[in-house]
Design a protein around this motif. Structure first.
Motif, mmCIF file in Angstrom:
data_model
loop_
_atom_site.group_PDB
_atom_site.id
_atom_site.type_symbol
_atom_site.label_atom_id
_atom_site.label_comp_id
_atom_site.label_asym_id
_atom_site.label_seq_id
_atom_site.Cartn_x
_atom_site.Cartn_y
_atom_site.Cartn_z
ATOM 1 N N UNK A 182 0.866 -1.196 0.000
ATOM 2 C CA UNK A 182 0.000 0.000 0.000
ATOM 3 C C UNK A 182 0.899 1.241 0.000
ATOM 4 N N UNK A 183 0.618 2.177 -0.887
ATOM 5 C CA UNK A 183 1.466 3.357 -0.943
ATOM 6 C C UNK A 183 1.066 4.385 0.111
ATOM 7 N N UNK A 184 1.899 5.391 0.231
ATOM 8 C CA UNK A 184 1.712 6.398 1.288
ATOM 9 C C UNK A 184 0.409 7.177 1.112
ATOM 10 N N UNK A 185 0.107 7.551 -0.127
ATOM 11 C CA UNK A 185 -1.122 8.317 -0.407
ATOM 12 C C UNK A 185 -2.362 7.503 -0.025
ATOM 13 N N UNK A 186 -2.343 6.233 -0.355
ATOM 14 C CA UNK A 186 -3.479 5.358 -0.040
ATOM 15 C C UNK A 186 -3.651 5.247 1.476
ATOM 16 N N UNK A 187 -2.538 5.116 2.179
ATOM 17 C CA UNK A 187 -2.576 5.011 3.639
ATOM 18 C C UNK A 187 -3.170 6.291 4.233
ATOM 19 N N UNK A 188 -2.745 7.435 3.699
ATOM 20 C CA UNK A 188 -3.241 8.718 4.180
ATOM 21 C C UNK A 188 -4.751 8.849 3.933
ATOM 22 N N UNK A 189 -5.166 8.437 2.720
ATOM 23 C CA UNK A 189 -6.589 8.499 2.375
ATOM 24 C C UNK A 189 -7.422 7.602 3.288
ATOM 25 N N UNK A 190 -6.911 6.400 3.580
ATOM 26 C CA UNK A 190 -7.630 5.479 4.465
ATOM 27 C C UNK A 190 -7.778 6.073 5.865
ATOM 28 N N UNK A 191 -6.689 6.667 6.341
ATOM 29 C CA UNK A 191 -6.714 7.276 7.678
ATOM 30 C C UNK A 191 -7.730 8.419 7.724
ATOM 31 N N UNK A 192 -7.738 9.243 6.685
ATOM 32 C CA UNK A 192 -8.698 10.354 6.618
ATOM 33 C C UNK A 192 -10.138 9.846 6.585
ATOM 34 N N UNK A 193 -10.372 8.814 5.813
ATOM 35 C CA UNK A 193 -11.715 8.246 5.708
ATOM 36 C C UNK A 193 -12.166 7.721 7.065
ATOM 37 N N UNK A 194 -11.250 7.079 7.788
ATOM 38 C CA UNK A 194 -11.564 6.533 9.108
ATOM 39 C C UNK A 194 -11.930 7.663 10.068
ATOM 40 N N UNK A 195 -11.102 8.710 10.083
ATOM 41 C CA UNK A 195 -11.341 9.849 10.976
ATOM 42 C C UNK A 195 -12.662 10.528 10.630
ATOM 43 N N UNK A 196 -12.905 10.707 9.322
ATOM 44 C CA UNK A 196 -14.133 11.362 8.878
ATOM 45 C C UNK A 196 -15.363 10.561 9.333
ATOM 46 N N UNK A 197 -15.276 9.248 9.210
ATOM 47 C CA UNK A 197 -16.410 8.411 9.597
ATOM 48 C C UNK A 197 -16.630 8.456 11.113
ATOM 49 N N UNK A 198 -15.549 8.469 11.880
ATOM 50 C CA UNK A 198 -15.678 8.581 13.344
ATOM 51 C C UNK A 198 -16.310 9.907 13.726
#
Length: 49
Positions: free
Chosen positions: A1-17
């Motif tokens: 998994x690349x860095x951008x994808x990891x960042x996007x996943x983290x943002x999506x998680x935070x947004x959903x929380x």
């Protein structure tokens, strides 16, 4: 998994929380029912025709 994808996943998680938290807060704030108040004197009632 690349860095951008990891960042996007983290943002999506935070947004959903955050969305879940806001929904929970909105539900917890039960707004009191507003009763229709009776006019206290004639000046507050609409003019009778």
């Amino acid at each position: 998994m690349n860095e951008q994808q990891a960042r996007d996943d983290e943002l999506a998680k935070i947004r959903s929380e955050a969305t879940n938290w806001l929904a929970k807060m909105a539900k917890a704030q039960q707004r009191p029912k507003v009763e229709q108040r009776k006019p206290e004197h004639d000046a507050m009632t609409p003019a009778k025709k």
